[in-house]
Design a protein around this motif. Structure first.
Motif, PDB file in Angstrom:
ATOM      1  N   CYS A 196       0.850  -1.185   0.000  1.00 41.54           N
ATOM      2  CA  CYS A 196       0.000   0.000   0.000  1.00 41.54           C
ATOM      3  C   CYS A 196       0.881   1.228   0.000  1.00 41.54           C
ATOM      4  CB  CYS A 196      -0.977   0.002   1.174  1.00 41.54           C
ATOM      5  SG  CYS A 196      -0.233  -0.096   2.797  1.00 41.54           S
ATOM      6  N   SER A 197       0.318   2.315  -0.520  1.00 46.55           N
ATOM      7  CA  SER A 197       1.081   3.544  -0.634  1.00 46.55           C
ATOM      8  C   SER A 197       0.141   4.739  -0.633  1.00 46.55           C
ATOM      9  CB  SER A 197       1.901   3.535  -1.928  1.00 46.55           C
ATOM     10  OG  SER A 197       2.822   4.607  -1.949  1.00 46.55           O
ATOM     11  N   THR A 198       0.715   5.893  -0.378  1.00 47.38           N
ATOM     12  CA  THR A 198      -0.021   7.148  -0.388  1.00 47.38           C
ATOM     13  C   THR A 198       0.816   8.168  -1.150  1.00 47.38           C
ATOM     14  OG1 THR A 198      -0.934   6.626   1.788  1.00 47.38           O
ATOM     15  CG2 THR A 198      -1.110   8.911   1.056  1.00 47.38           C
ATOM     16  N   GLY A 199       0.171   8.909  -2.035  1.00 47.24           N
ATOM     17  CA  GLY A 199       0.902   9.909  -2.795  1.00 47.24           C
ATOM     18  C   GLY A 199       0.053  11.123  -3.087  1.00 47.24           C
ATOM     19  N   SER A 200       0.706  12.241  -3.288  1.00 50.57           N
ATOM     20  CA  SER A 200      -0.013  13.480  -3.615  1.00 50.57           C
ATOM     21  C   SER A 200      -0.215  13.533  -5.126  1.00 50.57           C
ATOM     22  CB  SER A 200       0.742  14.708  -3.104  1.00 50.57           C
ATOM     23  OG  SER A 200       2.042  14.742  -3.637  1.00 50.57           O
ATOM     24  N   CYS A 201      -1.141  12.704  -5.564  1.00 55.73           N
ATOM     25  CA  CYS A 201      -1.482  12.629  -6.976  1.00 55.73           C
ATOM     26  C   CYS A 201      -2.941  12.209  -7.112  1.00 55.73           C
ATOM     27  CB  CYS A 201      -0.582  11.634  -7.705  1.00 55.73           C
ATOM     28  SG  CYS A 201      -0.732   9.944  -7.114  1.00 55.73           S
ATOM     29  N   ALA A 202      -3.484  12.437  -8.280  1.00 48.87           N
ATOM     30  CA  ALA A 202      -4.842  11.984  -8.568  1.00 48.87           C
ATOM     31  C   ALA A 202      -4.806  10.477  -8.826  1.00 48.87           C
ATOM     32  CB  ALA A 202      -5.375  12.715  -9.800  1.00 48.87           C
ATOM     33  N   PRO A 203      -5.924   9.794  -8.664  1.00 49.86           N
ATOM     34  CA  PRO A 203      -5.957   8.348  -8.938  1.00 49.86           C
ATOM     35  C   PRO A 203      -5.475   7.987 -10.343  1.00 49.86           C
ATOM     36  CG  PRO A 203      -7.925   8.976  -7.751  1.00 49.86           C
ATOM     37  CD  PRO A 203      -7.200  10.259  -8.106  1.00 49.86           C
ATOM     38  N   SER A 204      -5.647   8.856 -11.283  1.00 47.37           N
ATOM     39  CA  SER A 204      -5.206   8.579 -12.656  1.00 47.37           C
ATOM     40  C   SER A 204      -3.696   8.754 -12.844  1.00 47.37           C
ATOM     41  CB  SER A 204      -5.938   9.504 -13.629  1.00 47.37           C
ATOM     42  OG  SER A 204      -5.629  10.849 -13.333  1.00 47.37           O
ATOM     43  N   GLU A 205      -2.983   9.205 -11.808  1.00 47.00           N
ATOM     44  CA  GLU A 205      -1.545   9.482 -11.921  1.00 47.00           C
ATOM     45  C   GLU A 205      -0.689   8.561 -11.058  1.00 47.00           C
ATOM     46  OE1 GLU A 205      -1.889  13.510 -10.514  1.00 47.00           O
ATOM     47  OE2 GLU A 205      -1.716  14.280 -12.543  1.00 47.00           O
ATOM     48  N   LEU A 206      -1.201   7.400 -10.679  1.00 50.56           N
ATOM     49  CA  LEU A 206      -0.443   6.498  -9.808  1.00 50.56           C
ATOM     50  C   LEU A 206       0.844   6.056 -10.487  1.00 50.56           C
ATOM     51  CD1 LEU A 206      -3.318   4.329  -8.318  1.00 50.56           C
ATOM     52  CD2 LEU A 206      -2.218   6.344  -7.342  1.00 50.56           C
ATOM     53  N   PRO A 207       1.920   5.881  -9.705  1.00 49.71           N
ATOM     54  CA  PRO A 207       3.242   5.619 -10.280  1.00 49.71           C
ATOM     55  C   PRO A 207       3.499   4.160 -10.659  1.00 49.71           C
ATOM     56  CG  PRO A 207       3.415   5.758  -7.912  1.00 49.71           C
ATOM     57  CD  PRO A 207       1.977   6.058  -8.252  1.00 49.71           C
ATOM     58  N   PHE A 208       2.634   3.591 -11.478  1.00 52.02           N
ATOM     59  CA  PHE A 208       2.847   2.238 -11.976  1.00 52.02           C
ATOM     60  C   PHE A 208       3.250   2.318 -13.444  1.00 52.02           C
ATOM     61  CE2 PHE A 208      -0.185   1.358  -8.489  1.00 52.02           C
ATOM     62  CZ  PHE A 208       0.519   0.360  -7.825  1.00 52.02           C
ATOM     63  N   PRO A 209       4.125   1.416 -13.880  1.00 57.68           N
ATOM     64  CA  PRO A 209       4.526   1.437 -15.290  1.00 57.68           C
ATOM     65  C   PRO A 209       3.432   0.934 -16.231  1.00 57.68           C
ATOM     66  CG  PRO A 209       5.570  -0.394 -14.166  1.00 57.68           C
ATOM     67  CD  PRO A 209       4.847   0.401 -13.119  1.00 57.68           C
ATOM     68  N   SER A 210       2.421   0.279 -15.668  1.00 58.17           N
ATOM     69  CA  SER A 210       1.327  -0.219 -16.494  1.00 58.17           C
ATOM     70  C   SER A 210       0.007   0.372 -16.004  1.00 58.17           C
ATOM     71  CB  SER A 210       1.280  -1.742 -16.456  1.00 58.17           C
ATOM     72  OG  SER A 210       1.167  -2.183 -15.123  1.00 58.17           O
ATOM     73  N   ARG A 211      -1.026   0.084 -16.741  1.00 56.06           N
ATOM     74  CA  ARG A 211      -2.360   0.601 -16.431  1.00 56.06           C
ATOM     75  C   ARG A 211      -2.865   0.039 -15.098  1.00 56.06           C
ATOM     76  NH1 ARG A 211      -7.595  -0.958 -17.897  1.00 56.06           N
ATOM     77  NH2 ARG A 211      -6.798  -2.855 -18.839  1.00 56.06           N
ATOM     78  N   VAL A 212      -3.635   0.848 -14.378  1.00 56.26           N
ATOM     79  CA  VAL A 212      -4.231   0.428 -13.113  1.00 56.26           C
ATOM     80  C   VAL A 212      -5.706   0.106 -13.346  1.00 56.26           C
ATOM     81  CG1 VAL A 212      -4.844   1.145 -10.768  1.00 56.26           C
ATOM     82  CG2 VAL A 212      -2.635   1.821 -11.747  1.00 56.26           C
ATOM     83  N   VAL A 213      -6.121  -1.061 -12.900  1.00 50.49           N
ATOM     84  CA  VAL A 213      -7.521  -1.456 -12.946  1.00 50.49           C
ATOM     85  C   VAL A 213      -8.058  -1.325 -11.522  1.00 50.49           C
ATOM     86  CG1 VAL A 213      -9.152  -3.326 -13.389  1.00 50.49           C
ATOM     87  CG2 VAL A 213      -7.130  -3.055 -14.841  1.00 50.49           C
ATOM     88  N   PRO A 214      -8.973  -0.383 -11.282  1.00 51.30           N
ATOM     89  CA  PRO A 214      -9.506  -0.214  -9.923  1.00 51.30           C
ATOM     90  C   PRO A 214     -10.358  -1.427  -9.528  1.00 51.30           C
ATOM     91  CG  PRO A 214      -9.967   1.715 -11.275  1.00 51.30           C
ATOM     92  CD  PRO A 214      -9.468   0.639 -12.195  1.00 51.30           C
TER      93      PRO A 214
END
Length: 137
Positions: A88-106
């Protein structure tokens, strides 16, 4: 001796670094890798784990608002199958800007928890990351 759920809930007490100008440091300092041994794993369940994740997100939301009310802050959790870890992680970004190299499926917290227990494997579409994503502010 702290249990897995205690360690997960304890993430809310860890230092929380939020700085939109330094997302690399946010990722380093605000990402937690959690695992458990088989004996402890046998005493856990999907519903309880999902509830602890939701409580953690709520506590982090309170802290994020107090620290950085002007920017978007997102909590996200996923199961890393190769490492057999809940992350788990927390970042100052919008959900669409998560730092993964691939697409995120919610997905839901329950889906992430079920993956951790090996009960359900999130669908891996083109190496996408299945993550529970919670906008905190």
């Amino acid at each position: 001796m702290s249990t897995f759920l205690d360690r997960l809930a304890g993430v809310a007490q860890e230092p929380l670094f939020l700085d939109p100008a330094d997302r690399e440091r946010e990722q380093r300092e605000n990402t937690w890798w959690l695992t458990t041994d088989e004996a402890e794993h046998a005493h856990l369940d999907v519903t309880t784990l999902a509830a602890v994740l939701a409580e953690l997100a709520g506590r982090l939301a309170e802290r994020a608002v107090a620290q950085l009310a002007a920017a978007p802050v997102t909590f996200y959790a996923w199961y890393e199958e190769l490492a057999r870890q809940l992350r788990c992680s927390t970042g100052s970004c919008a959900p669409s800007e998560l730092p993964f190299p691939s697409r995120v499926v919610p997905v839901t917290a329950e889906t992430v928890a079920a993956a951790f227990f090996g009960e359900k494997k999130p669908r891996n579409r083109e190496h996408a990351v299945a993550a529970w994503v919670v906008p905190l502010i």
